[in-house]
Design a protein around this motif. Structure first.
Motif, PDB file in Angstrom:
ATOM      1  N   UNK A  24       0.830  -1.163   0.000  1.00  0.00           N
ATOM      2  CA  UNK A  24       0.000   0.000   0.000  1.00  0.00           C
ATOM      3  C   UNK A  24       0.885   1.240   0.000  1.00  0.00           C
ATOM      4  N   UNK A  25       0.509   2.246  -0.742  1.00  0.00           N
ATOM      5  CA  UNK A  25       1.340   3.446  -0.800  1.00  0.00           C
ATOM      6  C   UNK A  25       1.468   4.138   0.565  1.00  0.00           C
ATOM      7  N   UNK A  26       0.404   4.155   1.338  1.00  0.00           N
ATOM      8  CA  UNK A  26       0.447   4.864   2.626  1.00  0.00           C
ATOM      9  C   UNK A  26       1.541   4.334   3.559  1.00  0.00           C
ATOM     10  N   UNK A  27       1.700   3.026   3.574  1.00  0.00           N
ATOM     11  CA  UNK A  27       2.740   2.417   4.416  1.00  0.00           C
ATOM     12  C   UNK A  27       4.116   2.891   3.940  1.00  0.00           C
ATOM     13  N   UNK A  28       4.280   2.892   2.623  1.00  0.00           N
ATOM     14  CA  UNK A  28       5.573   3.248   2.047  1.00  0.00           C
ATOM     15  C   UNK A  28       5.858   4.740   2.183  1.00  0.00           C
ATOM     16  N   UNK A  29       4.821   5.553   2.146  1.00  0.00           N
ATOM     17  CA  UNK A  29       5.043   7.005   2.220  1.00  0.00           C
ATOM     18  C   UNK A  29       5.579   7.398   3.594  1.00  0.00           C
ATOM     19  N   UNK A  30       5.157   6.704   4.633  1.00  0.00           N
ATOM     20  CA  UNK A  30       5.702   6.973   5.968  1.00  0.00           C
ATOM     21  C   UNK A  30       7.181   6.674   6.037  1.00  0.00           C
ATOM     22  N   UNK A  31       7.567   5.619   5.364  1.00  0.00           N
ATOM     23  CA  UNK A  31       8.989   5.250   5.390  1.00  0.00           C
ATOM     24  C   UNK A  31       9.828   6.311   4.682  1.00  0.00           C
ATOM     25  N   UNK A  32       9.315   6.817   3.570  1.00  0.00           N
ATOM     26  CA  UNK A  32      10.052   7.862   2.843  1.00  0.00           C
ATOM     27  C   UNK A  32      10.195   9.115   3.713  1.00  0.00           C
ATOM     28  N   UNK A  33       9.137   9.418   4.437  1.00  0.00           N
ATOM     29  CA  UNK A  33       9.161  10.571   5.345  1.00  0.00           C
ATOM     30  C   UNK A  33      10.230  10.374   6.427  1.00  0.00           C
ATOM     31  N   UNK A  34      10.283   9.186   7.006  1.00  0.00           N
ATOM     32  CA  UNK A  34      11.302   8.875   8.022  1.00  0.00           C
ATOM     33  C   UNK A  34      12.708   8.989   7.431  1.00  0.00           C
ATOM     34  N   UNK A  35      12.858   8.448   6.225  1.00  0.00           N
ATOM     35  CA  UNK A  35      14.173   8.520   5.570  1.00  0.00           C
ATOM     36  C   UNK A  35      14.618   9.966   5.363  1.00  0.00           C
ATOM     37  N   UNK A  36      13.710  10.812   4.876  1.00  0.00           N
ATOM     38  CA  UNK A  36      14.091  12.213   4.619  1.00  0.00           C
ATOM     39  C   UNK A  36      14.414  12.922   5.931  1.00  0.00           C
ATOM     40  N   UNK A  37      13.694  12.592   6.988  1.00  0.00           N
ATOM     41  CA  UNK A  37      13.946  13.216   8.281  1.00  0.00           C
ATOM     42  C   UNK A  37      15.365  12.872   8.776  1.00  0.00           C
ATOM     43  N   UNK A  38      15.700  11.597   8.739  1.00  0.00           N
ATOM     44  CA  UNK A  38      17.029  11.173   9.193  1.00  0.00           C
ATOM     45  C   UNK A  38      18.108  11.743   8.271  1.00  0.00           C
ATOM     46  N   UNK A  39      17.852  11.697   6.963  1.00  0.00           N
ATOM     47  CA  UNK A  39      18.831  12.208   6.002  1.00  0.00           C
ATOM     48  C   UNK A  39      19.090  13.701   6.234  1.00  0.00           C
ATOM     49  N   UNK A  40      18.026  14.435   6.494  1.00  0.00           N
ATOM     50  CA  UNK A  40      18.172  15.874   6.716  1.00  0.00           C
ATOM     51  C   UNK A  40      19.075  16.146   7.924  1.00  0.00           C
ATOM     52  N   UNK A  41      18.943  15.336   8.963  1.00  0.00           N
ATOM     53  CA  UNK A  41      19.811  15.521  10.141  1.00  0.00           C
ATOM     54  C   UNK A  41      21.227  15.020   9.872  1.00  0.00           C
ATOM     55  N   UNK A  42      21.319  13.991   9.032  1.00  0.00           N
ATOM     56  CA  UNK A  42      22.669  13.535   8.657  1.00  0.00           C
ATOM     57  C   UNK A  42      23.432  14.639   7.927  1.00  0.00           C
ATOM     58  N   UNK A  43      22.683  15.505   7.227  1.00  0.00           N
ATOM     59  CA  UNK A  43      23.348  16.602   6.508  1.00  0.00           C
ATOM     60  C   UNK A  43      24.023  17.576   7.474  1.00  0.00           C
ATOM     61  N   UNK A  44      23.508  17.726   8.696  1.00  0.00           N
ATOM     62  CA  UNK A  44      24.194  18.570   9.691  1.00  0.00           C
ATOM     63  C   UNK A  44      25.567  17.980   9.991  1.00  0.00           C
ATOM     64  N   UNK A  45      25.552  16.671  10.135  1.00  0.00           N
ATOM     65  CA  UNK A  45      26.794  15.956  10.426  1.00  0.00           C
ATOM     66  C   UNK A  45      27.786  16.104   9.265  1.00  0.00           C
ATOM     67  N   UNK A  46      27.280  15.907   8.034  1.00  0.00           N
ATOM     68  CA  UNK A  46      28.138  16.066   6.850  1.00  0.00           C
ATOM     69  C   UNK A  46      28.669  17.492   6.742  1.00  0.00           C
TER      70      UNK A  46
END
Ligand SMILES: [Zn+2]
Length: 421
Positions: free
Chosen positions: A261-283
């Motif tokens: 289902x797309x809804x399940x997958x869309x949450x995962x993408x949101x989580x990924x972008x959230x973590x990635x955005x914070x990883x950019x502070x580290x980078x």
């Protein structure tokens, strides 16, 4: 092997011709929407009850399909095309013809690894949970259940080594092995280079991100993404195909994901972008250290806007953390780590995060509205579910890549600086 079935939609009564290509997964849950009324139809192969929901199996239908009914092609492991029924032109045949025998063998190996991993998802999740809790007894117990992972001692470096073997097992079918080992060795070299060339400021950076809990929190959030990835093996499987095929075709040919289902997958993408955005502070901190010898020093020309106003958000790394994901990348000058821009779609992220999207299950098309348009929804973008899963896969690889740099940093803290992490 392929099975042909005719289903009658329970909602609108439409008969749907369906060709199902079998994979090696022991349990095969399929899902698609009725092309006429959009209601969901799902069934499972491999379980004794094999329940069918949303439709009734027309047992007395006589093949072959003659084109009178809408047709749906399904396969868990590969993208199935939307289109007309052509006898013999199965998804499997099309895929093997398109990518060739060697690529198919490699792809098949990754799919088989997933078949082994997904039944272990509870143990894989426990490893991460127990590590985050700091419960080494239970961590050790759960490690021993995963082939190839063991805890040799309670030293922090051995705990980290076991943890990273576990995440590497989990991510192995999803990532490119050569890429991982390259980042891994370069990241350790980088930390040693920084230790030698910018010793004082590197230690200050480490003290800052250990002291405010940033590194630990980011690491924990990053780790939580791995068991979720395994739990989502079904929608990801068919996106692997585009590692071998011409990705320019993606988006041109509507390709179906036969499950989830797309809804399940869309949450995962949101989580990924959230973590990635914070990883950019580290980078950004590391990039500033490499380029200017201080994690808080951004490139001077970026600190002013075109109108020569001071950008307060680039005052230091802490203020940079509040910048939106969409703008962060522009403030990391010539990043030492190359980011795959195909993985990032900030408009898509905003559309999903603000729940401004529509998903049409029968065509698997996502329409999203990223802009702030008051109460109206005029400007929109479209992406196929397959393309979306591909983006999620690429973004996971980015997060995983930066996690390698975090790993090198954690080892640097433990082994060289002898600090508690
Ligand atoms: Zn229907």
């Amino acid at each position: 092997m392929n099975i042909c079935k005719c289903f009658q939609c329970d909602t609108c009564g439409t008969k749907i011709d369906c060709r199902i290509g079998m994979s090696n997964r022991d349990i095969q849950p399929f899902q698609f929407a009725c092309p006429q009324c959009e209601e969901r139809i799902s069934f499972v192969f491999g379980q004794s009850d094999g329940e069918l929901f949303g439709a009734t199996d027309v047992v007395d239908f006589e093949g072959p399909f003659n084109g009178t009914n809408p047709f749906v092609d399904l396969h868990l492991d590969f993208p199935a095309h939307f289109g007309k029924y052509v006898m013999g032109m199965t998804t499997f045949l099309r895929v093997t013809r398109e990518i060739g025998h060697d690529s198919y063998q490699h792809l098949n190996q990754r799919l088989n690894t997933l078949n082994i991993l997904y039944p272990m998802q509870n143990d894989l999740r426990s490893v991460i949970t127990q590590y985050k809790r700091g419960d080494i007894d239970n961590f050790q117990k759960t490690c021993s259940k995963i082939p190839g992972v063991s805890l040799t001692s309670r030293k922090k470096e051995d705990v980290l080594a076991a943890l990273y073997t576990a995440t590497s097992v989990m991510s192995s079918p999803f990532t490119i092995h050569e890429h991982n080992s390259e980042i891994s060795s370069k990241a350790s070299d980088l930390m040693m280079w920084l230790h030698q060339h910018h010793n004082e400021k590197t230690i200050a950076f480490i003290d800052e991100i250990l002291g405010n809990g940033f590194l630990k929190n980011l690491h924990n959030d990053c780790l939580s993404l791995y068991p979720k990835l395994i739990a989502m093996d079904l929608p990801f499987r068919s996106a692997f195909f585009y590692d071998y095929a011409n990705t320019e075709e993606l988006g041109k040919i509507p390709a179906r994901i036969s499950t989830a289902d797309f809804d399940v997958c869309s949450n995962y993408y949101k989580d990924l972008t959230e973590v990635f955005s914070r990883q950019l502070n580290f980078l950004a901190g590391l990039n500033n250290l490499i380029k200017r010898g201080d994690s808080n020093l951004f490139e001077p020309s970026l600190k002013l806007t075109k109108a020569q106003k001071v950008r307060l958000e680039l005052k230091n790394l802490n203020s940079f953390a509040n910048v939106d994901l969409g703008n962060k990348l522009a403030f990391i000058d010539e990043c030492f780590y190359r980011i795959d821009m195909n993985a990032i779609d900030n408009k898509l992220r905003n559309g999903i995060a603000h729940y401004k999207y529509e998903y049409k299950e029968s065509t698997q098309l996502i329409t999203y509205y990223p802009g702030k348009e008051g109460m109206s929804r005029d400007k929109y973008y479209e992406i196929s579910f397959m393309d979306f899963m591909r983006k999620s896969l690429l973004l996971f690889r980015e997060v995983h890549g930066i996690n390698h740099i975090m790993k090198a940093t954690l080892f640097y803290c433990v082994l060289i600086l002898k600090k508690e992490i």
